[in-house]
Write an enzyme that holds these catalytic residues in place. Structure first.
Site: not given
Ligand code: MEV
Length: 310
Positions: A106, A147
């Site tokens: 974000a 993300d």
């Molecule tokens: C973090 O929200 C998600 C993870 O799988 C890292 C990523 O996808 O880059 C832990």
């Protein structure tokens, strides 16, 4: 006075954190909490202020050690540049930093949107994703893309790196009532991903099967979301949490939050995000959601009830 603004929501991962790094599908949705960035003329710029996180930084100041947030900010400025004037960015919002609710994504997307408005030329969706990925890489090393993709695109998404296109919108039969809770994290996403990689290299066949199961849970979760079957979604959350525990990313506080949510009547609960502390996501509606929030707060966690997919 010249001004430009950009905003971006936080996110929760419903299925597939960590296994997504190994090419399996994941499901994520945006949250009602987010960050907003305002760009203004600043003769000392480029400068960054994030009052809610107690942060003020001048990336060009050679006297300071450049930490991740300075480098991330410098990367965003470079992605948007060249800029015609010196700029100062102020980022604010309710999203807590570093607990797995998408604050770094974000941060990246809100700043990039403000800078694009500042320069008078918006990013195309593909340019925004590419620029946000560069910023996320500064924070997370080798991010899967999950993300910043969900934060930049919004809604509820299936994401699978390497597939074309990597993300697909999920049509929810109805908004999903959830409780989100969080606590401080013991390490970074980058460290949690790197730590799991060591375990995967020691037991590759075992982890490949586990990641396949996590991928199957994501597909079953999508079917439950599309049917609006929240009891099934909760049951799948419980199994997904067990898989994340087997990945070694669930800390004592994740286990405590999940146990409290289930005892208070949630239909299911799991850690969300990279783990080692951080956030928890439970399926709970109405009075049960209130009881879950109260029980979590009484135990010292931050918690709120919301709906995904709105
Ligand atoms: C973090 O929200 C998600 C993870 O799988 C890292 C990523 O996808 O880059 C832990």
């Amino acid at each position: 006075m010249r001004m430009a603004a950009g905003a971006a929501p936080g996110k929760v991962v419903l299925f597939g954190e960590h296994s997504v790094v190994y090419g399996r599908p994941a499901v994520a949705a945006t949250l009602g909490l987010g960050l907003g960035a305002v760009a203004e003329r600043d003769p000392d710029g480029p400068t960054l202020r994030v009052p809610a996180w107690g942060l003020e930084t001048h990336p060009k100041d050679g006297k300071r050690r450049l930490d991740a947030i300075d480098r991330a900010f410098a990367t965003a400025i470079e992605a948007a540049g060249p800029l015609d004037e010196r700029v100062g960015i102020t980022v604010d919002g309710e999203l807590p930093p570093g607990v797995g609710l998408g604050s770094s994504a974000a941060f990246a997307v809100s700043i990039l949107r403000a800078l694009a408005e500042w320069r008078g030329r918006p990013f195309s969706p593909a340019e925004l994703l590419a620029a946000a990925e560069k910023v996320e890489t500064v924070f997370h090393g080798t991010p899967s893309g999950l993300d910043h993709t969900v934060v930049a695109s919004g809604g509820c998404l299936r994401f699978q790196g390497g597939s074309e296109p990597p993300f697909k919108a999920i049509r929810l039969a109805q908004p999903v009532p959830v409780v989100v809770a969080w606590t401080a994290r013991e390490g970074s996403t980058k460290a949690a991903v790197a730590d799991l990689r060591v375990r995967v290299e020691a037991h590759p066949a075992v982890y490949e099967r586990l990641f396949d199961t996590m991928g199957d849970l994501a597909e079953a979760g999508i079917a439950a979301l599309e049917r609006g079957d929240h009891a099934e979604l909760g049951a799948l959350f419980d199994i997904a949490h067990g898989c994340l525990n087997a990945c070694g990313v669930s800390g004592p506080e994740n286990e405590q939050m999940v146990r409290i949510a289930r005892r208070a009547g949630a239909l299911g609960a799991k850690l969300t995000g990279a783990g080692w502390g951080g956030a928890m996501l439970a399926v709970a509606a109405g009075d049960v959601a209130e009881a879950v929030v109260t029980a979590l707060e009484e135990a010292g966690f931050e918690a709120f009830a919301t709906q995904l997919g709105c």
